[in-house]
Design a protein around this motif. Sequence first.
Motif, short mmCIF file in Angstrom:
data_model
loop_
_atom_site.label_atom_id
_atom_site.label_comp_id
_atom_site.label_asym_id
_atom_site.label_seq_id
_atom_site.Cartn_x
_atom_site.Cartn_y
_atom_site.Cartn_z
N ASP A 26 -10.64 5.63 -19.57
CA ASP A 26 -10.47 5.19 -18.19
C ASP A 26 -9.26 4.27 -18.07
O ASP A 26 -9.01 3.45 -18.95
N ILE A 27 -8.53 4.44 -16.98
CA ILE A 27 -7.37 3.61 -16.66
C ILE A 27 -7.69 2.81 -15.42
O ILE A 27 -8.22 3.34 -14.44
N HIS A 28 -7.34 1.52 -15.45
CA HIS A 28 -7.61 0.60 -14.34
C HIS A 28 -6.34 0.25 -13.58
O HIS A 28 -5.25 0.21 -14.15
N ALA A 29 -6.51 -0.05 -12.32
CA ALA A 29 -5.39 -0.45 -11.46
C ALA A 29 -5.00 -1.90 -11.73
O ALA A 29 -5.86 -2.76 -11.89
N ALA A 30 -3.70 -2.17 -11.73
CA ALA A 30 -3.18 -3.53 -11.92
C ALA A 30 -2.37 -3.96 -10.70
O ALA A 30 -1.40 -4.71 -10.82
N ASN A 31 -2.77 -3.50 -9.52
CA ASN A 31 -2.06 -3.88 -8.30
C ASN A 31 -2.39 -5.33 -7.93
O ASN A 31 -3.51 -5.79 -8.12
N ASP A 32 -1.38 -6.03 -7.39
CA ASP A 32 -1.57 -7.43 -7.00
C ASP A 32 -2.41 -7.55 -5.74
O ASP A 32 -3.21 -8.47 -5.60
N GLU A 33 -2.21 -6.65 -4.81
CA GLU A 33 -2.93 -6.63 -3.53
C GLU A 33 -3.60 -5.27 -3.37
O GLU A 33 -3.15 -4.28 -3.94
N PRO A 34 -4.67 -5.19 -2.57
CA PRO A 34 -5.28 -3.88 -2.32
C PRO A 34 -4.23 -2.90 -1.76
O PRO A 34 -3.36 -3.29 -1.00
N MET A 35 -4.34 -1.64 -2.20
CA MET A 35 -3.42 -0.59 -1.75
C MET A 35 -4.24 0.43 -0.98
O MET A 35 -5.22 0.95 -1.51
N THR A 36 -3.83 0.71 0.25
CA THR A 36 -4.53 1.70 1.07
C THR A 36 -3.79 3.02 1.01
O THR A 36 -2.58 3.07 1.22
N ILE A 37 -4.54 4.08 0.71
CA ILE A 37 -3.97 5.43 0.72
C ILE A 37 -4.47 6.10 2.00
O ILE A 37 -5.66 6.35 2.16
N ALA A 38 -3.54 6.37 2.90
CA ALA A 38 -3.89 7.07 4.14
C ALA A 38 -4.23 8.52 3.82
O ALA A 38 -3.77 9.06 2.79
N PRO A 39 -5.01 9.20 4.67
CA PRO A 39 -5.26 10.63 4.46
C PRO A 39 -3.94 11.38 4.32
O PRO A 39 -3.03 11.20 5.14
N GLY A 40 -3.80 12.15 3.26
CA GLY A 40 -2.56 12.88 3.00
C GLY A 40 -1.50 12.02 2.33
O GLY A 40 -0.44 12.53 1.95
N GLY A 41 -1.76 10.74 2.15
CA GLY A 41 -0.77 9.82 1.58
C GLY A 41 -0.80 9.78 0.07
O GLY A 41 -1.78 10.16 -0.58
N VAL A 42 0.31 9.28 -0.49
CA VAL A 42 0.47 9.14 -1.93
C VAL A 42 0.89 7.71 -2.23
O VAL A 42 1.75 7.16 -1.53
#
Length: 152
Positions: free
Chosen positions: A34-50
């Motif tokens: 398993d790989i974990h996220a190391a983002n500083d702030e929450p990241m929102t992925i919109a529908p169809g977004g990358v």
Amino acid sequence: MTDSPRVAFKRLAPHKNSDVPLPKYMTEEAAGMDIHAANDEPMTIAPGGVVLVPTGFSMALPKGFEAQIRPRSGLAVKHGIGIVNAPGTIDSDYRGEVKVALINFGSDPFVINRNERIAQMIITRVWQARITVVDELETTERGEGGFGHTGV
């Protein structure tokens, strides 16, 4: 296994990423880590977004091996979250931060929080082919039969 390849992980910015787990197998017979996220702030992925999610680590694979980054089945089934280039390949000579390109195939925005498990990583052997240019290829029963040639 005694013949398992050795993979070295380097935690990037340890002063800020010490809370993010390095990749690990969650069960004794798991194929992927398993790989974990190391983002500083929450990241929102919109529908169809990358989005490109940092992991806070780099690694060294032995020559002749690759790491394949694959979606997590729970995120895929429950939320429509996949990997845009699945499986992503990390070559043995790459030493930069591992990042995961997530895509939202679902109909609702999805939030990636720090330390969330976002992908799995499979270590596998690869071979570089010896390339030969020829004027003709040997024939087979299938020949040039392509997509759907055997029926639905």
